[in-house]
Motif scaffolding. Sequence first.
Motif, PDB file in Angstrom:
ATOM      1  N   LYS A   1       1.037  -1.073  -0.208  1.00  0.00           N
ATOM      2  CA  LYS A   1      -0.007   0.260  -0.054  1.00  0.00           C
ATOM      3  C   LYS A   1       0.799   1.326   0.017  1.00  0.00           C
ATOM      4  CE  LYS A   1      -3.937  -1.728   2.402  1.00  0.00           C
ATOM      5  NZ  LYS A   1      -5.126  -1.876   3.345  1.00  0.00           N
ATOM      6  N   GLN A   2       0.550   2.112  -1.000  1.00  0.00           N
ATOM      7  CA  GLN A   2       1.274   3.287  -1.238  1.00  0.00           C
ATOM      8  C   GLN A   2       0.724   4.512  -0.249  1.00  0.00           C
ATOM      9  OE1 GLN A   2       4.182   3.474  -3.354  1.00  0.00           O
ATOM     10  NE2 GLN A   2       4.624   5.594  -2.259  1.00  0.00           N
ATOM     11  N   TYR A   3       1.325   5.286   0.532  1.00  0.00           N
ATOM     12  CA  TYR A   3       0.795   6.097   1.333  1.00  0.00           C
ATOM     13  C   TYR A   3       1.900   7.550   1.048  1.00  0.00           C
ATOM     14  CZ  TYR A   3      -1.429   2.715   3.782  1.00  0.00           C
ATOM     15  OH  TYR A   3      -2.213   1.452   4.193  1.00  0.00           O
ATOM     16  N   GLY A   4       1.543   8.260   0.079  1.00  0.00           N
ATOM     17  CA  GLY A   4       2.387   9.516  -0.012  1.00  0.00           C
ATOM     18  C   GLY A   4       3.679   8.854  -0.733  1.00  0.00           C
ATOM     19  N   SER A   5       4.803   9.373   0.099  1.00  0.00           N
ATOM     20  CA  SER A   5       6.208   8.724  -0.096  1.00  0.00           C
ATOM     21  C   SER A   5       6.555   7.351   0.851  1.00  0.00           C
ATOM     22  CB  SER A   5       7.305   9.746   0.163  1.00  0.00           C
ATOM     23  OG  SER A   5       7.164  10.315   1.570  1.00  0.00           O
ATOM     24  N   SER A   6       5.523   6.911   1.383  1.00  0.00           N
ATOM     25  CA  SER A   6       5.902   5.724   2.177  1.00  0.00           C
ATOM     26  C   SER A   6       5.168   4.524   1.535  1.00  0.00           C
ATOM     27  CB  SER A   6       5.106   6.024   3.591  1.00  0.00           C
ATOM     28  OG  SER A   6       5.693   7.025   4.401  1.00  0.00           O
ATOM     29  N   LEU A   7       5.750   3.460   1.584  1.00  0.00           N
ATOM     30  CA  LEU A   7       5.270   2.245   1.244  1.00  0.00           C
ATOM     31  C   LEU A   7       5.260   1.329   2.451  1.00  0.00           C
ATOM     32  CD1 LEU A   7       4.582   0.172  -1.209  1.00  0.00           C
ATOM     33  CD2 LEU A   7       7.067  -0.186  -1.324  1.00  0.00           C
TER      34      LEU A   7
ATOM     35  N   ASP B   1       0.479 -10.712  11.668  1.00  0.00           N
ATOM     36  CA  ASP B   1       0.810  -9.239  12.144  1.00  0.00           C
ATOM     37  C   ASP B   1       2.060  -8.973  11.296  1.00  0.00           C
ATOM     38  OD1 ASP B   1       2.847 -10.623  13.541  1.00  0.00           O
ATOM     39  OD2 ASP B   1       2.037  -9.527  15.386  1.00  0.00           O
ATOM     40  N   TYR B   2       2.782  -9.343  10.328  1.00  0.00           N
ATOM     41  CA  TYR B   2       3.825  -8.674   9.919  1.00  0.00           C
ATOM     42  C   TYR B   2       3.830  -7.573   8.859  1.00  0.00           C
ATOM     43  CZ  TYR B   2       8.161  -8.600   7.119  1.00  0.00           C
ATOM     44  OH  TYR B   2       9.330  -8.025   6.498  1.00  0.00           O
ATOM     45  N   SER B   3       4.627  -6.720   9.116  1.00  0.00           N
ATOM     46  CA  SER B   3       4.348  -5.494   8.289  1.00  0.00           C
ATOM     47  C   SER B   3       5.612  -4.570   8.164  1.00  0.00           C
ATOM     48  CB  SER B   3       3.150  -4.377   8.598  1.00  0.00           C
ATOM     49  OG  SER B   3       3.532  -3.692   9.596  1.00  0.00           O
ATOM     50  N   VAL B   4       6.185  -3.936   7.189  1.00  0.00           N
ATOM     51  CA  VAL B   4       7.203  -3.217   6.914  1.00  0.00           C
ATOM     52  C   VAL B   4       6.888  -1.830   6.419  1.00  0.00           C
ATOM     53  CG1 VAL B   4       9.439  -2.878   5.947  1.00  0.00           C
ATOM     54  CG2 VAL B   4       8.694  -5.217   6.820  1.00  0.00           C
TER      55      VAL B   4
END
Length: 117
Positions: free
Chosen positions: A14-20, A28-31
């Motif tokens: 998922k893209q959030y502005g300049s963050s991915l 619950d894994y996420s980066v």
Amino acid sequence: MLKCPKCGAKLIEKQYGSSLEIKCTKCDYSVVATNISLIHEDETIYDIYLLNGNIINQKVIMLVKNIFNISSNEALKLVKSGKDIKLYSGNAVEVKSLKEKLNNLNLKFKIVPDHNW
């Protein structure tokens, strides 16, 4: 397809502005990673000028009117003055936005110092 290193399930991005964000669909894994463009680190102040000799039309008058918050008549006088008009001074991101508007209107302009964004 990316797989979760914890459980092997599918990962989604998922893209959030300049963050991915890369996140597991099951556990619950996420980066999260950030990609900040170098334009945001440029602290140079740029001046952008509308050059004399552009075609004078309603779009040009409205642009000048809105930038300076003046009447259409005042904007017309300014555009017809025969001089380059300093439209704005600002950082690289701000000037890039105005540069795009001027390009879309096919207007002649200059940016000092050179703006490579």
